[in-house]
Design an enzyme around this catalytic site. Structure first.
Site: not given
Length: 604
Positions: A26, A526
């Site tokens: 819209c 990691h």
């Protein structure tokens, strides 16, 4: 703004392309019908640069973007293969709630040309103002040309409505436009002006003028949506493209002139009479109610139901009493934004409020509502009060709009005429009062804090010595290309969760793990450098993908000394991979061992 990137991020965070059933937009929102709203990460979407907020209403997942919504949608449509913005709208018949279907139909019908409608209305208002100030004569060629530019859209409004309504109802657009053009055909308009009764095969046609009308053409296109599929079934495909339009026009034009059009006009007359009766009974009360609650209607999307009523008032009565009142509601939100701007010490909040004042006075309030006033609650209430008082003043003066346009300062010329001074007073009161009330009562201490809100606090995932991430012996991690974070030379062999969240990735080799915190931070832990080459040796994973973990919960056990003895760097790295969404700052927690605990402050 990078529209392509924003669109890609939105698609990703709503669950991917496959989670989209339909999509359209819209004036300020991307609207989605999602297969599973639970797959959408609302918090991540709200944190995207360019997104104001997310609204889940009327069975839709709505992402408020603002004025750039069309550009974002175009990029999104290109990436997902959506044909056009009406793709989702055509599925409205599948909606269970008839009210939602009606609102969606009205919204989709008016939205595509709402900007042109507002611009043409402002032009008509300015011309009226120039004439009132004796700056221009109605007999001059300049006036006549500019008036044609402003009035043409309104005069031929049924044609525009036919085009957009037919798209919503999946009807042949050009047949619908031809039907509308017949209603405003000069010969028929002249006959109606002379109250000349025409006859179609002996049946009298009530002389009715359809220029500037709204309801008759909407009803006509709705009826056409039932007739056209029947004709498509009757005629073979080889001749369908010719004979379906032929019989559609042959049936619908007389049917509209004889039945549908007069019925629509009667409905319009009833609506106009009803609105006038309520307004004339207590204009100040009507102004207070509409001025106070208009933005509430906007939030729930039901404001679209008033658009045909206002357009119908202009067509039937030549004026509309609601539009000036709504201007007070809109301007009050801009005033509330000014109050926030003056009060807050939060730099980002101040920037949003400052831009909100500008957009608000020009009629765009959604960035203010969803980005500021509704989130803070009390400023929204202050704006509601201010809008109600300003609306009551405008209603009491019985101000009228001579043309349709979006409620804003630009619409003021359309209020020239009866009660014009009242419109100026009411608008000024709503703006000033909205700002003053918000400044005095709308902002608590927490709302005005200078520091940004801490969204996440991450603890070091392993015991050891903390070192800068930039010092690790890996170019990818050290360059912070994957994101900002920290590195730790471990002194034990247990990795714990630095935050409460969901395990997003578990690597088979056990050397790394991904977590998405409950607040939306994407974290990668990691263990070691190049340790993927160990193929899982010396690593034992304790959790599974999709599992929710609490801060401090054990994730991985590894043998630090054996990894080191095998010739690998055993440094553990914790990286925030969506760093761009935050400001990441590393700090020490003074209440604990500085070598053990570290917090990362992630702020919007």
């Amino acid at each position: 703004m990078d529209y392509e990137k924003l669109a890609a991020d939105i698609v990703k965070d709503i669950g991917g392309k496959d989670n989209i059933s339909t999509a359209w937009h819209c004036a300020t929102r991307l609207r989605f019908k999602l297969k599973d709203e639970a797959k959408a990460n609302t918090q991540k979407i709200e944190n995207l640069d360019g997104v104001i907020t997310v609204v889940q209403s009327a069975g839709q997942y709505q992402i408020v973007v603002g004025n750039a919504v069309a550009n974002v949608f175009n990029a999104l449509a290109k990436q997902t293969g959506l044909e056009n913005e009406e793709q989702g709208a055509q599925q409205q018949e599948k909606e269970k709630n008839i009210v939602n279907r009606f609102i969606a139909f009205i919204s989709g019908t008016f939205t595509p040309f709402l900007g042109a409608l507002a611009g043409a209305g402002i032009l008509k208002g300015l011309l009226a103002l120039f004439v009132a100030l004796n700056w221009m004569s109605t007999t001059s060629g300049t006036y006549e040309i500019l008036y044609a530019a402003g009035d043409a859209l309104f005069n031929f409004l049924p044609i525009f409505l036919a085009f957009t309504a037919s798209k919503r109802l999946n009807v042949n657009q050009f047949v619908a436009v031809a039907l509308a053009a017949a209603l405003v055909y000069p010969t028929l308009v002249a006959a109606a002006d002379k109250t000349q009764t025409l006859h179609f095969m002996g049946i009298p046609v009530v002389p009715t003028t359809y220029t500037s009308s709204v309801i008759p053409i909407l009803l006509a296109v709705w009826v056409l949506s039932f007739i056209e599929p029947v004709l498509n079934k009757i005629f073979p495909e080889a001749i369908r493209n010719i004979f379906t339009p032929l019989f559609s026009l042959t049936i619908m034009v007389p049917l509209t002139m004889i039945v549908v059009g007069p019925l629509g006009s009667s409905v319009g007359n009833v609506l106009s009479t009803l609105v006038s009766s309520v307004y004339n009974f207590a204009p100040a009360l009507a102004g207070a109610i509409m001025g106070a609650f208009w933005q509430v209607f906007v939030i729930f999307g039901v404001h679209w139901t008033f658009v045909p009523v206002m357009m119908n008032n202009l067509s039937k009565m030549g004026y509309d009493p609601l539009l000036p009142i709504l201007c007070a509601a809109v301007i009050s939100q801009a005033g509330a934004a000014l109050g926030i701007f003056l009060k807050t010490k939060n730099k980002k909040q101040k920037a949003l409020a400052g831009s909100g004042v500008i957009t608000g006075v020009f009629g765009i309030t959604e960035p203010i509502i969803y980005g500021l006033t509704l989130k803070l609650k009390r400023p929204f209430i202050c704006a509601v009060v201010a809008g109600g008082i300003g609306g009551a003043i405008i209603g009491g003066f019985q101000v009228r709009a001579s043309s349709f346009t979006l409620p804003s300062l630009l619409a003021i010329p359309t209020y020239v005429g009866k009660g014009f001074v009242g419109s100026l007073i009411g608008i000024a009161v709503s703006f000033v009062l909205g700002a003053v009330l918000t400044y005095l009562f709308g902002m608590g201490k927490a709302d005005t804090e200078e520091n940004d809100q801490i969204l996440d606090k991450l603890f070091a995932p392993v015991e050891g010595t903390i070192i800068p991430l930039t010092s690790v012996k890996d170019e990818v991690f050290a360059s912070e290309a994957m994101g900002k974070g920290i590195a730790i030379v471990p002194t034990n062999d247990k990795v714990i969760s630095p935050v409460s969240g969901t395990i997003s990735a578990v690597y088979p080799t056990g050397h790394a793990i991904g977590i998405i915190s409950d607040q939306g931070a994407e974290i990668l832990i990691h263990i070691g450098i190049d340790t993927v080459k160990l193929n899982g040796k010396y690593f034992e994973t304790k959790v599974k993908q999709g599992q929710h973990v609490k801060q401090g919960e054990e994730l991985i056990v590894f043998d630090s000394e054996k990894i080191k003895a095998a010739g690998y760097d055993n440094t553990v790295m914790m990286i925030v991979t969506n760093t761009k969404q935050y400001e990441v700052e590393a700090t020490k927690d003074t209440e604990a061992d500085q070598n053990m605990v570290l917090t990362l402050q992630l702020t919007k």
